[in-house]
Scaffold this motif. Sequence first.
Motif, PDB file in Angstrom:
ATOM      1  N   LEU A 253       0.842  -1.193   0.000  1.00 30.90           N
ATOM      2  CA  LEU A 253       0.000   0.000   0.000  1.00 30.90           C
ATOM      3  C   LEU A 253       0.883   1.251   0.000  1.00 30.90           C
ATOM      4  N   PHE A 279      -3.711   4.517  -1.470  1.00 30.14           N
ATOM      5  CA  PHE A 279      -4.744   4.844  -0.479  1.00 30.14           C
ATOM      6  C   PHE A 279      -5.140   6.320  -0.543  1.00 30.14           C
ATOM      7  N   ALA A 300      -6.517   3.177   6.802  1.00 32.33           N
ATOM      8  CA  ALA A 300      -6.054   2.032   6.004  1.00 32.33           C
ATOM      9  C   ALA A 300      -6.002   0.781   6.874  1.00 32.33           C
ATOM     10  N   ARG A 305      -6.243  -2.833   4.969  1.00 30.94           N
ATOM     11  CA  ARG A 305      -5.406  -2.688   3.768  1.00 30.94           C
ATOM     12  C   ARG A 305      -3.914  -2.951   4.036  1.00 30.94           C
TER      13      ARG A 305
END
Length: 331
Positions: A253, A279, A300, A305
């Motif tokens: 991410l 993100f 997140a 995530r």
Amino acid sequence: MPYINGLGKYVPEKIIDNAYLEKLVETSDEWITSRTGIKRRRMAAPDEITSDLAYKASLAALHDSGRNVTDITHVFVSSATPDALCPITACVLIRKLGIKGVMAFDCNAACSGFVNALQLACYTAKADPNALILVVAAEIMTRKVDWSDRSTCVLFGDGAGAVLVSQNLPPDPKGFTAEIKDILVDTDGEFSELIAIHAGGSREHYTVGTPVNREYFIRMEGREVFKQAVRSMTSASQTILERNGLKIEDIALAIPHQANDRIIQAVGDRLNIPEEKLFSNVSEYGNTSSASVSLALADARNAGRMPAGSTVLLTTFGGGFIWTAALLKII
Ligand SMILES: CC(C)(COP(=O)(O)OP(=O)(O)OC[C@H]1O[C@@H](n2cnc3c(N)ncnc32)[C@H](O)[C@@H]1OP(=O)(O)O)[C@@H](O)C(=O)NCCC(=O)NCCS
């Protein structure tokens, strides 16, 4: 490298949507959404001050880690919108937290303040293996915008995020836990005039009775800032990946500074980051300056995530100019 153990956020309850701004200045939901991706932002209550936001985010981080407030040895508050020039927000915060005798101070690196404070926390943790450093980024940007300037007032919002940093982890760490693998901080003072709040310090002379004018509020050369933000976050991300022997495929991410969806997308495009690895929560909060990546980190995490074992890239950009990149390995 040191660890983050404990992550918390706080945003004020009041939501200001684009329709509300349409009543204040000549703008439209369509303009704001298409140019920035921002749909709404939070606004602190009239009796809320920056240390209140910092306090609530700090309690959330402490709760997340399961640690006790009395374990804290250092408090670094990142804010471009502190409670006041004096007393510093960090000292107001420790009073609210009910602790004394810790090293407490404010650091302002504009929108890049959280990652700068994180870097400072890493140095501190390495120098003192018993340190537990509370790093808080808290901003009330809505009190620093000129509500008659449509080019800036639609962009900003309020919020706070906090983490706890230490050289070693407790035996069975609870909550959000990540190793801080690397941090890069870069600066160029040549561009310092492009994002500025000129009055309130020593630059503008004022005295009792001087009227508050536009110099007390944020001004920005949006187009130039946009270009530099994309360039700087892209190059900082490339450099930190290269020097750690990583490729973009190794990143689970990427969390860029949440200023504008078009900036986030442009950084993602230049780095070849697929959409699902980029993100953004800027639609919800707008630009919360230094709180932005800490809020994004918390969101997140809540969205699942950042699974254990994944590598996360943070990158920020802001006034100064100051820009950063950081790599976290989630545990
Ligand atoms: C601010 C920003 C959204 C403006 O978008 P832009 O496409 O660059 O737009 P411009 O500034 O060129 O302005 C275009 C027109 O929209 C107008 N405009 C500006 N704000 C507006 C608003 N809120 N609503 C409607 N029109 C607006 C301008 O007055 C200008 O009109 P003109 O052509 O008649 O002079 C964009 O430059 C940006 O996001 N910059 C980065 C800002 C940022 O995130 N900074 C923080 C980094 S830490």
